[in-house]
Design a protein around this motif. Structure first.
Motif, PDB file in Angstrom:
ATOM      1  N   LYS A   1     -10.242  15.891  -4.363  1.00 29.77           N
ATOM      2  CA  LYS A   1     -11.785  16.545  -3.537  1.00 29.77           C
ATOM      3  C   LYS A   1     -13.271  15.483  -4.892  1.00 29.77           C
ATOM      4  CE  LYS A   1     -15.006  16.021  -0.086  1.00 29.77           C
ATOM      5  NZ  LYS A   1     -15.194  15.183   0.386  1.00 29.77           N
TER       6      LYS A   1
ATOM      7  N   ALA B   1     -12.609  12.033  -6.111  1.00 28.40           N
ATOM      8  CA  ALA B   1     -12.398  11.003  -4.953  1.00 28.40           C
ATOM      9  C   ALA B   1     -14.009  11.233  -5.062  1.00 28.40           C
ATOM     10  CB  ALA B   1     -11.578  11.417  -4.061  1.00 28.40           C
TER      11      ALA B   1
ATOM     12  N   ASP C   1       2.266   5.248   0.764  1.00 33.26           N
ATOM     13  CA  ASP C   1       1.945   6.163   1.511  1.00 33.26           C
ATOM     14  C   ASP C   1       0.539   6.563   1.711  1.00 33.26           C
ATOM     15  OD1 ASP C   1       4.201   5.653   2.925  1.00 33.26           O
ATOM     16  OD2 ASP C   1       5.049   7.659   1.943  1.00 33.26           O
ATOM     17  N   ALA C   2      -0.416   7.048   2.569  1.00 30.59           N
ATOM     18  CA  ALA C   2      -1.588   7.996   1.977  1.00 30.59           C
ATOM     19  C   ALA C   2      -1.452   9.741   1.635  1.00 30.59           C
ATOM     20  CB  ALA C   2      -2.689   8.719   3.622  1.00 30.59           C
ATOM     21  N   ASN C   3      -1.992   9.830   0.713  1.00 29.97           N
ATOM     22  CA  ASN C   3      -1.578  10.697  -0.283  1.00 29.97           C
ATOM     23  C   ASN C   3      -0.329  11.151  -1.019  1.00 29.97           C
ATOM     24  OD1 ASN C   3      -4.239  12.340   1.400  1.00 29.97           O
ATOM     25  ND2 ASN C   3      -3.121  12.713   2.983  1.00 29.97           N
ATOM     26  N   ALA C   4      -0.050  10.278  -1.496  1.00 36.33           N
ATOM     27  CA  ALA C   4       1.270  10.091  -1.906  1.00 36.33           C
ATOM     28  C   ALA C   4       0.943  10.329  -4.019  1.00 36.33           C
ATOM     29  CB  ALA C   4       2.138   8.702  -2.179  1.00 36.33           C
TER      30      ALA C   4
ATOM     31  N   ALA D   1       1.271  -0.988   0.145  1.00 30.13           N
ATOM     32  CA  ALA D   1      -0.298   0.269   0.112  1.00 30.13           C
ATOM     33  C   ALA D   1       0.881   1.505   0.155  1.00 30.13           C
ATOM     34  CB  ALA D   1      -0.408  -0.015   1.564  1.00 30.13           C
TER      35      ALA D   1
END
Lengths: 248, 228
Positions: free
Chosen positions: A147, A150, A139-142, A137
């Motif tokens: 918005k 998403a 990294d978050a926000n890589a 997985a």
């Protein structure tokens, strides 16, 4: 509450079925619809009769297993609700309730209220995934995603694949389901490399299963327990035509 | 080429063809109306226009054959898709319910077939002169040319003929009411912010078109046009 149930009974896929009447007394308004059927079944078993077969799993409205057509409406008339989350307080004492399986050539009845929805699995297998090996997985926000995009992807991803759209559509079309699965990836960067191929393969798989064609009446959208909007179908139409033209 | 073949065989491709041919037919309705409205300008204007159309010769035939082809594709695809859709649910529900689909959207096949019957009647009436031969044979005074104006007035003075046109236009209106709005969805032109607006605009345009067409028989029947 005392209710009269008209239930579709069918021994197996090769037998003819028919509607059968059951009197259901002592139903609490706090029971869920499936708990009501559980009670009816326990009484049938006590009486030495075959219980009514129906699909269910999580009973939390998220797995997509349950699905009955209740008084002509897939999952019943309460908006944005799966059958398992429907409660008997939606009905009145003395009501007659028609309970039928999802009806479509592509969803053959296996027994009573249980239908074979493996057509949906075959459509998914045709392309409803990202086949690139992305490793562990990230990294978050890589990978930044706007918005709005998403949100659209998430709206589409909310589809639980229950098949209510097919059941309610006048043409037993699966286009809301397929378009949700497509739009789910079409609005994320990970879905872009295979976008055209995915659209082409999933639509072709859908056609091969024998579902009908959309006639823009939006019955699907009205009964979808996850309120998937029919504009995803427009996006699928656009992408499919684009895919066909770029392939030529 | 493989892509185009695939497209034409697919559910979406055939819906796309329905939408596209439907739009072309809608375009014809607008062009036809713009010619028809010359009835309000008078005998000379309408007959001039008719004479100009006839003078196009082979070009007119290209347009006619093209229109016929588009119409045939729309009708035949519509029938085959409808049959397929019915076949997709062989066992009906014991308790059949429609949640939100408006009635015109459920009647597309039957309104479509009625429109087909109307087109045949309309051609038999004004193009081939079978319905009212006397009106069709009229010649504009002082000229050699076909009196289209006189033919239309003669035709719509008959209340049965005039009212049958109004009734058929109502059926056409029902068909367009769903068809025109559907065009945008099928072509992939749908957006959260505009979908409702597009639907409303399509309904408004349908109303305007049908009322403008219906104004012709009504104007003749009430004596607003052709009273002499």
């Amino acid at each position: 509450m005392k209710l009269t149930l008209e239930v579709w009974r069918q021994k197996d896929a090769n037998s003819a079925g028919k509607m059968q009447r059951y009197e259901a007394a002592g139903i609490s308004p706090d029971m869920s619809f499936l708990e009501m059927l559980d009670l009816v079944n326990s009484r049938l078993i006590e009486a030495g009769q075959e219980p009514i077969a129906f699909d269910h799993d999580c009973r939390e409205g998220i797995c997509g297993s349950c699905g009955l057509v209740i008084n002509g409406v897939a999952h019943g008339t309460r908006k944005a609700t799966t059958t398992c989350q429907l409660h008997m307080r939606e009905f009145k004492d003395g009501d007659t309730i028609y309970i039928e399986p999802f009806r479509a050539k592509a969803f053959p009845v296996l027994k009573d209220l249980v239908v074979d929805r493996s057509g949906f699995d075959r459509i998914q297998q045709a392309g409803g995934y990202v086949s690139i090996n992305t490793g562990s997985a990230p990294d978050a926000n890589a990978v930044p995603i706007g918005k709005e995009e998403a949100d659209i992807a998430f709206t589409a991803a909310a589809c639980i694949g229950c098949g209510a759209c097919v059941a309610q559509c006048k043409n037993a079309s699966a286009m809301l389901f397929v378009s949700a699965k497509l739009s789910h990836y079409a609005h994320l960067p990970q879905g872009q490399p295979e976008r055209m191929r995915r659209t082409r393969d999933m639509v072709d798989a859908m056609d091969a299963e024998g579902f009908g064609n959309c006639t823009n009446q939006y019955e699907c959208e009205a009964v979808c327990p996850k309120e998937i909007p029919a504009r995803f179908i427009a996006e699928m139409n656009r992408d499919y035509v684009k895919a066909a033209i770029t392939e030529a | 080429m493989a892509g185009i073949t695939r497209l034409l065989k697919s559910s979406i491709g055939r819906k796309f063809m329905m939408a596209l041919t439907g739009l072309l037919l809608f375009g014809f309705l607008i062009a036809h109306l713009s010619g028809n409205l010359l009835l309000f300008k008078g005998q000379k204007a309408l007959n001039d226009y008719a004479a100009w159309l006839a003078s196009l010769g082979p070009l007119l035939w290209v347009a006619r054959l093209g229109l016929l082809a588009v119409f045939a594709v729309h009708v035949l695809l519509g029938i085959s898709l409808s049959r397929e859709n019915r076949g997709a649910r062989p066992a009906p529900y014991a308790f059949e319910k429609t949640v939100q689909a408006p009635l015109p959207s459920l009647w597309m096949l039957r309104t479509g077939l009625l429109v087909l019957a109307y087109v045949v009647y309309h051609l038999a009436h004004f193009t081939f002169g079978i319905v009212q031969p006397a009106g069709h044979a009229l010649v504009e005074a002082g000229t050699q040319r076909h009196d289209v104006y006189g033919m239309v007035v003669h035709g719509f003075r008959n209340p049965v003929v005039a009212l049958s046109y109004v009734a058929f236009l109502g059926v056409l209106g029902l068909h367009l009411w769903h068809g025109l709005a559907s065009f945008f969805q099928t072509m992939g032109l749908s957006h959260e912010g505009y979908a409702k607006l597009i639907r409303k605009a399509a309904h408004a345009v349908t109303w305007i078109l049908i009322l403008a067409y219906a104004a012709l028989p009504v104007a003749v029947l009430t004596g607003l046009v052709g009273k002499s």
